[in-house]
Design an enzyme around this catalytic site. Structure first.
Site, PDB file in Angstrom:
ATOM      1  N   THR A 166       0.851  -1.193   0.000  1.00 27.71           N
ATOM      2  CA  THR A 166       0.000   0.000   0.000  1.00 27.71           C
ATOM      3  C   THR A 166       0.889   1.245   0.000  1.00 27.71           C
ATOM      4  O   THR A 166       2.012   1.192   0.493  1.00 27.71           O
ATOM      5  CB  THR A 166      -0.840  -0.046   1.299  1.00 27.71           C
ATOM      6  OG1 THR A 166      -1.787  -1.091   1.156  1.00 27.71           O
ATOM      7  CG2 THR A 166      -1.541   1.241   1.613  1.00 27.71           C
ATOM      8  N   ARG A 193     -14.298  -7.887   0.626  1.00 26.36           N
ATOM      9  CA  ARG A 193     -13.471  -7.598   1.811  1.00 26.36           C
ATOM     10  C   ARG A 193     -13.233  -6.079   1.924  1.00 26.36           C
ATOM     11  O   ARG A 193     -12.979  -5.403   0.930  1.00 26.36           O
ATOM     12  CB  ARG A 193     -12.121  -8.296   1.671  1.00 26.36           C
ATOM     13  CG  ARG A 193     -11.195  -8.072   2.874  1.00 26.36           C
ATOM     14  CD  ARG A 193      -9.873  -7.513   2.457  1.00 26.36           C
ATOM     15  NE  ARG A 193      -8.945  -7.357   3.584  1.00 26.36           N
ATOM     16  CZ  ARG A 193      -7.937  -6.505   3.590  1.00 26.36           C
ATOM     17  NH1 ARG A 193      -7.695  -5.759   2.537  1.00 26.36           N
ATOM     18  NH2 ARG A 193      -7.155  -6.410   4.634  1.00 26.36           N
ATOM     19  N   VAL A 194     -13.327  -5.580   3.133  1.00 28.91           N
ATOM     20  CA  VAL A 194     -12.992  -4.174   3.379  1.00 28.91           C
ATOM     21  C   VAL A 194     -11.723  -4.145   4.217  1.00 28.91           C
ATOM     22  O   VAL A 194     -11.671  -4.728   5.305  1.00 28.91           O
ATOM     23  CB  VAL A 194     -14.137  -3.446   4.122  1.00 28.91           C
ATOM     24  CG1 VAL A 194     -13.740  -2.002   4.430  1.00 28.91           C
ATOM     25  CG2 VAL A 194     -15.412  -3.481   3.286  1.00 28.91           C
ATOM     26  N   GLY A 195     -10.701  -3.516   3.691  1.00 26.92           N
ATOM     27  CA  GLY A 195      -9.429  -3.426   4.409  1.00 26.92           C
ATOM     28  C   GLY A 195      -9.372  -2.173   5.263  1.00 26.92           C
ATOM     29  O   GLY A 195     -10.345  -1.427   5.403  1.00 26.92           O
ATOM     30  N   ASP A 196      -8.212  -1.940   5.823  1.00 26.46           N
ATOM     31  CA  ASP A 196      -8.036  -0.790   6.729  1.00 26.46           C
ATOM     32  C   ASP A 196      -7.801   0.530   6.007  1.00 26.46           C
ATOM     33  O   ASP A 196      -8.114   1.594   6.532  1.00 26.46           O
ATOM     34  CB  ASP A 196      -6.820  -1.038   7.618  1.00 26.46           C
ATOM     35  CG  ASP A 196      -5.561  -1.170   6.755  1.00 26.46           C
ATOM     36  OD1 ASP A 196      -5.532  -2.090   5.904  1.00 26.46           O
ATOM     37  OD2 ASP A 196      -4.640  -0.359   6.889  1.00 26.46           O
ATOM     38  N   THR A 215       0.164   1.048   6.778  1.00 21.13           N
ATOM     39  CA  THR A 215       0.178  -0.072   5.835  1.00 21.13           C
ATOM     40  C   THR A 215       0.414  -1.345   6.635  1.00 21.13           C
ATOM     41  O   THR A 215       0.969  -1.292   7.731  1.00 21.13           O
ATOM     42  CB  THR A 215       1.272   0.125   4.765  1.00 21.13           C
ATOM     43  OG1 THR A 215       1.339  -1.054   3.942  1.00 21.13           O
ATOM     44  CG2 THR A 215       2.653   0.368   5.373  1.00 21.13           C
ATOM     45  N   GLY A 216      -0.007  -2.467   6.085  1.00 18.63           N
ATOM     46  CA  GLY A 216       0.198  -3.726   6.805  1.00 18.63           C
ATOM     47  C   GLY A 216      -1.056  -4.571   6.789  1.00 18.63           C
ATOM     48  O   GLY A 216      -1.932  -4.378   5.940  1.00 18.63           O
ATOM     49  N   GLY A 218      -4.398  -5.460   7.231  1.00 17.25           N
ATOM     50  CA  GLY A 218      -5.574  -4.631   7.480  1.00 17.25           C
ATOM     51  C   GLY A 218      -6.464  -5.144   8.602  1.00 17.25           C
ATOM     52  O   GLY A 218      -7.022  -4.346   9.373  1.00 17.25           O
TER      53      GLY A 218
HETATM   54  N1  ASP Z   1      -3.298  -2.536   4.602  1.00 18.87           N
HETATM   55  C1  ASP Z   1      -3.640  -3.086   3.306  1.00 18.87           C
HETATM   56  C2  ASP Z   1      -4.878  -3.923   3.444  1.00 18.87           C
HETATM   57  O1  ASP Z   1      -4.963  -4.691   4.381  1.00 18.87           O
HETATM   58  C3  ASP Z   1      -2.553  -3.909   2.733  1.00 18.87           C
HETATM   59  C4  ASP Z   1      -1.249  -3.216   2.594  1.00 18.87           C
HETATM   60  O2  ASP Z   1      -0.868  -2.418   3.437  1.00 18.87           O
HETATM   61  O3  ASP Z   1      -0.574  -3.453   1.596  1.00 18.87           O
HETATM   62  O4  ASP Z   1      -5.723  -3.839   2.581  1.00 18.87           O
END
Ligand code: ASP
Length: 286
Positions: A166, A193-196, A215-216, A218
């Site tokens: 991200t 799916r809903v990410g962070d 980032t990370g 989610g």
């Molecule tokens: N945080 C993002 C998600 O979970 C993934 C990422 O950071 O690459 O959608």
């Protein structure tokens, strides 16, 4: 102007690291040329959304069904915010997030509603957003899970989900701050799916104290409200660097997961921390 730009945290292939760092540096330079924090954040992120090395905009991850759907959000220190979730056929979802913030009565729009909104403002594209790299990665996993019963497919996916590339930026112009985050989500994530990243307080946050992009993983970031968690530290008088480290420690201790954060506060102090192997970021100042 001062800007911090990240290109995700995780295991970034060693051979890609110099090229990726050069693009992150370039994105920061482009952002720096703007005269307001929100414009700086948008301009920087746009550079990364255009580059297939990053999981955002063109080159975003393909979901389990082989489609690219993107998430993004922006926020300013007056608490105005906008985001899109699972938007399709949009190369610059962060620009659409800004449009949601400024030209809709809402904060978040999702799926077809987000795409319809983008289309109404002429922000969709007919361009194929699947980069060859993202498509190749998808082909591999697709071959492995093809034909498996649904529950087994999901179990297999849980083992294979990886990569946190991200992108995001935070900026400060001596007075005001803004933050933005943009992503193609996790590789092979389920449709719906809903990410962070587009969630205010998780993937992005900005108030009168500090601006943050994360980032990370989610699912973990959402549970600890990672971006908001960092800002609480700054509100209590800690530096963004201490806040960054403590919020990552908290995420690790409470979810045993991985993430990275960047932050800038109203004094222009920056912070960053991650518990992945790598996180590339750039700090630039005029
Ligand atoms: N945080 C993002 C998600 O979970 C993934 C990422 O950071 O690459 O959608």
């Amino acid at each position: 102007m001062k800007i911090v730009v990240h290109g995700g945290a995780g295991k970034i292939p060693i051979e890609d690291q110099p090229d990726r760092k050069a693009v992150i540096d370039e994105a920061a330079e482009v952002g720096l040329a703007e005269d307001a924090p929100l414009e700086a954040v948008l301009a920087a992120i746009e550079v990364l959304e255009d580059d297939p090395l990053f999981n955002a905009g063109y080159g975003g991850n393909l979901q389990l069904d082989g489609e690219v759907r993107l998430d993004a959000a922006v926020m300013k220190d007056d608490l105005s915010a906008g985001g899109v979730i699972n938007v399709e056929q949009v190369k610059h979802p962060t620009a659409v997030a800004r449009k949601v913030m400024e030209d809709s009565p809402h904060v978040l729009l999702q799926c077809e509603g987000a795409t319809e909104f983008a289309d109404q403002f002429g922000m969709t594209t007919t361009e194929d957003l699947k980069s060859s790299k993202a498509s190749e990665r998808w082909e591999e996993i697709s071959a492995e899970v093809h034909g498996l019963p649904y529950a087994e497919k999901l179990a297999k996916l849980a083992e294979m989900i990886e990569g946190h590339d991200t992108v995001g930026a935070v900026a400060w112009d001596g007075e005001n701050m803004a933050a933005g985050t943009s992503t193609g989500g996790l590789r092979y994530q389920m449709f719906g799916r809903v990410g962070d990243s587009p969630i205010i307080g998780s993937g992005v946050y900005c108030n009168e104290y500090a601006a943050v992009s994360t980032t990370g993983m989610g699912e973990a970031i959402i549970r600890v409200n990672l971006a908001r968690e960092l800002v609480y530290h700054v509100e209590r008088g800690e530096s963004p660097q201490d806040g960054a480290e403590k919020s990552i420690e908290r995420l690790k201790a409470s979810t045993n997961s991985q993430a990275g954060v960047i932050a800038i506060d109203r004094q222009g102090r920056v912070g960053s921390a991650y518990n992945t192997r790598d996180m590339q970021y750039s700090v630039k100042e005029t």
